[in-house]
Design an enzyme around this catalytic site. Structure first.
Site, PDB file in Angstrom:
ATOM      1  N   LYS A  73       0.896  -1.088  -0.100  1.00 28.91           N
ATOM      2  CA  LYS A  73       0.077   0.108   0.169  1.00 28.91           C
ATOM      3  C   LYS A  73       0.929   1.168  -0.105  1.00 28.91           C
ATOM      4  O   LYS A  73       0.918   2.285  -0.581  1.00 28.91           O
ATOM      5  CB  LYS A  73      -0.930  -0.143   1.421  1.00 28.91           C
ATOM      6  CG  LYS A  73      -1.633   1.439   1.412  1.00 28.91           C
ATOM      7  CD  LYS A  73      -2.386   1.385   2.681  1.00 28.91           C
ATOM      8  CE  LYS A  73      -1.433   1.837   3.951  1.00 28.91           C
ATOM      9  NZ  LYS A  73      -1.352   3.015   4.379  1.00 28.91           N
ATOM     10  N   ASN A  74       1.963   1.065   0.890  1.00 28.17           N
ATOM     11  CA  ASN A  74       2.733   2.516   1.084  1.00 28.17           C
ATOM     12  C   ASN A  74       3.684   2.872  -0.002  1.00 28.17           C
ATOM     13  O   ASN A  74       4.289   3.866  -0.283  1.00 28.17           O
ATOM     14  CB  ASN A  74       3.321   2.550   2.410  1.00 28.17           C
ATOM     15  CG  ASN A  74       2.308   2.732   3.365  1.00 28.17           C
ATOM     16  OD1 ASN A  74       1.364   2.913   3.223  1.00 28.17           O
ATOM     17  ND2 ASN A  74       2.589   2.482   4.609  1.00 28.17           N
ATOM     18  N   CYS A  76      -5.102  13.290  12.552  1.00 26.97           N
ATOM     19  CA  CYS A  76      -5.230  11.767  12.431  1.00 26.97           C
ATOM     20  C   CYS A  76      -5.211  11.109  13.696  1.00 26.97           C
ATOM     21  O   CYS A  76      -4.405  11.639  14.810  1.00 26.97           O
ATOM     22  CB  CYS A  76      -3.781  11.457  11.527  1.00 26.97           C
ATOM     23  SG  CYS A  76      -3.520   9.816  11.345  1.00 26.97           S
ATOM     24  N   ARG A 117       0.176  15.074  12.919  1.00 27.28           N
ATOM     25  CA  ARG A 117       1.140  14.748  11.625  1.00 27.28           C
ATOM     26  C   ARG A 117       1.285  16.064  10.637  1.00 27.28           C
ATOM     27  O   ARG A 117       0.499  16.013   9.794  1.00 27.28           O
ATOM     28  CB  ARG A 117       0.347  13.468  10.908  1.00 27.28           C
ATOM     29  CG  ARG A 117       0.536  12.134  11.587  1.00 27.28           C
ATOM     30  CD  ARG A 117      -0.312  11.201  10.959  1.00 27.28           C
ATOM     31  NE  ARG A 117       0.519  10.531   9.855  1.00 27.28           N
ATOM     32  CZ  ARG A 117       0.289   9.742   9.012  1.00 27.28           C
ATOM     33  NH1 ARG A 117      -1.088   9.198   9.181  1.00 27.28           N
ATOM     34  NH2 ARG A 117       0.936   9.311   8.040  1.00 27.28           N
ATOM     35  N   ASP A 122       4.692   0.860  12.089  1.00 29.29           N
ATOM     36  CA  ASP A 122       3.441   0.030  11.324  1.00 29.29           C
ATOM     37  C   ASP A 122       3.526  -1.193  11.822  1.00 29.29           C
ATOM     38  O   ASP A 122       2.326  -1.945  11.493  1.00 29.29           O
ATOM     39  CB  ASP A 122       3.453   0.450  10.025  1.00 29.29           C
ATOM     40  CG  ASP A 122       3.253   1.724   9.465  1.00 29.29           C
ATOM     41  OD1 ASP A 122       3.387   1.938   8.302  1.00 29.29           O
ATOM     42  OD2 ASP A 122       3.069   2.594  10.338  1.00 29.29           O
ATOM     43  N   ARG A 138      -8.364  -0.425   4.608  1.00 28.67           N
ATOM     44  CA  ARG A 138      -7.591   0.621   3.894  1.00 28.67           C
ATOM     45  C   ARG A 138      -6.318   0.244   3.654  1.00 28.67           C
ATOM     46  O   ARG A 138      -5.924   0.322   2.661  1.00 28.67           O
ATOM     47  CB  ARG A 138      -7.253   1.734   5.126  1.00 28.67           C
ATOM     48  CG  ARG A 138      -8.747   2.480   5.318  1.00 28.67           C
ATOM     49  CD  ARG A 138      -8.216   3.729   6.171  1.00 28.67           C
ATOM     50  NE  ARG A 138      -7.244   4.582   5.332  1.00 28.67           N
ATOM     51  CZ  ARG A 138      -7.202   5.820   5.519  1.00 28.67           C
ATOM     52  NH1 ARG A 138      -7.517   6.119   6.682  1.00 28.67           N
ATOM     53  NH2 ARG A 138      -6.235   6.449   5.043  1.00 28.67           N
TER      54      ARG A 138
END
Ligand code: EPZ
Length: 420
Positions: A22-23, A116, A121, A307, A399
């Site tokens: 995803k990133n 967030c 952030r 993460d 997500r």
């Protein structure tokens, strides 16, 4: 709205394949704004965030389609330099259209990303880098407005209070591809996702050196062409599946993994007593004997990824002894603690530290997901808890994890979706 229901206590066994990252894919999709030629991106996971980025590309005038793991991006009839609040506010990563829009169209109007839950952030490093390239910047009505007749290469330091920034590095690197002369980014993020973006930009004709290290050099060019690229596997999904094997005392072969991207995670899990065998693009993960408590501190890559902090906390919550988990990237990223304690965990928060006293077992309970990785940690806890756990607000999970529930089912887990 859906929730996930999990009946714990099953040892997971078998093979599972990791999806694309995803990133990595989100900034790479943004980079397609740098060219008027078609781009083909393979290995793309079908995720809520990917579909949001596709909507943003369409709102900026591109044709973009995701079909069976491939995104095709072609130029549309018009171009637009305004990235709308409605879309950007749903996903922070969309802020990385700022660099490519400014580079390509010499102007950009991008909504500031909202708050967030994992922490404050700010985007000051993004703006610092863009300004250093000579852009005029203003903030009006919640939008960043940037313009420059010609960006100029510049030598900049992009480190912040918490170290380097992944998306600020991506944003500046993309804008710098069209800057006149050379740009040097010091304290650049070294994450594999930044390197994958650089690889894609080089395929488009960009001149970039030093990616994957704290010093990135970009030599500006006049034109970027279309390109075909395959996304790297998702190292955080791989880390989550490794934790699933260990927390259920299972035996899993994880396929489509670049284990070189998981050095710190593998090291910490081995320290805890995991038996991990690496082969080409696979990791075979099972516990040796009783797992041991470990201390973990999150850091920018190649340090232990933030993460993976919540997932490792679930593992340590059922590992006898005291573990201390220190969060150095988002000091408030502990929304999962209260929910894990609802399941019978003994976790105490002390500022950026969580002191985890391992318990014999957790008990199933209704819990609520607050963000992407917190939801993964609750699923892991549910896999080992006695009885049923129901995790609500799983849109957070969707997500960033492609079909996690099906993947776990194929490994033997009793997990299913139900309407709230
Ligand atoms: C990326 O976010 C990831 N998201 C995040 O993953 C990940 O947690 C983060 O990097 C850190 O590894 C994507 O790649 C889409 P940062 P990013 O800028 O780039 C501070 C997930 O779960 N900072 O590297 O937004 C910031 O507040 C998500 O998949 C500034 O101070 O993170 C943080 O404390 C969550 N000023 C630290 O730097 C800035 O201008 C690192 O953030 C930018 C960041």
């Amino acid at each position: 709205m859906d929730k996930l229901v999990i009946e714990g206590g099953i040892r997971l066994k078998g093979e599972v394949t990791v999806s694309g990252s995803k990133n990595a894919v989100l900034p790479i999709l943004a980079a397609t704004l740098l060219t008027d030629e078609p781009c083909i991106i393979n290995g793309v996971p079908n995720l809520r965030d990917v579909n949001t980025m596709i909507k943003i590309l369409r709102s900026l005038g591109k044709n973009a389609e995701l079909d069976k793991g491939t995104v095709t991006v072609t130029p549309g009839k018009h171009t637009n330099f305004v990235a709308d609040y409605k879309l950007v506010s749903t996903m922070r990563a969309s802020f990385c259209v700022l660099g490519p829009l400014l580079g390509k169209l010499k102007k950009a109007k991008v909504s500031l990303p909202g708050g967030c839950i994992i922490g404050i952030r700010p985007v000051d490093l993004h703006l610092k880098g863009i300004k250093a390239l000579g852009a005029e910047l203003s903030i009006e009505s919640g939008y960043v407005i940037a313009k420059a007749a010609q960006l100029k290469g510049s030598h900049m330091y992009l480190g912040g209070v918490y170290g380097s920034s992944v998306l600020a590095t991506a944003n500046v690197m993309m804008a710098a591809t069209f800057a006149k002369g050379k740009t040097i980014i010091e304290s650049a993020a070294c994450e594999p996702e930044v390197a994958d973006l650089a690889e894609f930009l080089i395929k488009m004709g960009a001149k970039i050196k030093g990616f994957g290290t704290p010093i990135i050099e970009v030599e500006g060019v006049r034109y970027l062409r279309g390109a075909i690229h395959t996304i790297i596997p998702d190292r955080i999904e791989a880390g989550t599946l490794m934790s699933a094997s260990l927390i259920t005392r299972g035996d899993i072969l994880i396929k489509n993994v670049f284990y070189q991207h998981l050095g710190a995670v593998i090291d910490k899990l081995q320290e805890a007593g995991a038996n991990i065998t690496k082969t080409d693009s696979c990791l075979h993960v099972r516990p040796r004997r009783q797992l041991r408590p470990i201390n973990v501190t999150t850091l920018p890559y190649p340090g232990f990824p933030t993460d993976m902090q919540a997932q490792i906390m679930s593992l340590m919550a059922v590992t006898a002894g005291i573990s201390v988990i220190t969060e150095k990237i988002y000091p408030d990223r502990f929304m999962h603690v209260a929910e894990l304690n609802r399941m019978g965990a003994h976790i105490q928060r002390e500022g950026p530290h969580a002191i985890v006293e391992g318990v014999k077992c957790l008990s199933g309970a209704p819990v609520m997901a607050s963000d992407l990785r917190a939801s993964a940690s609750l699923v892991l806890a549910g896999l080992v808890a006695k009885g049923k756990t129901s995790v609500s607000r799983i849109y957070h999970l969707e997500r960033g994890y492609e079909n996690l529930e099906e993947k776990l089912q194929r490994l033997g887990a009793r997990i299913w979706k139900e309407k709230e």
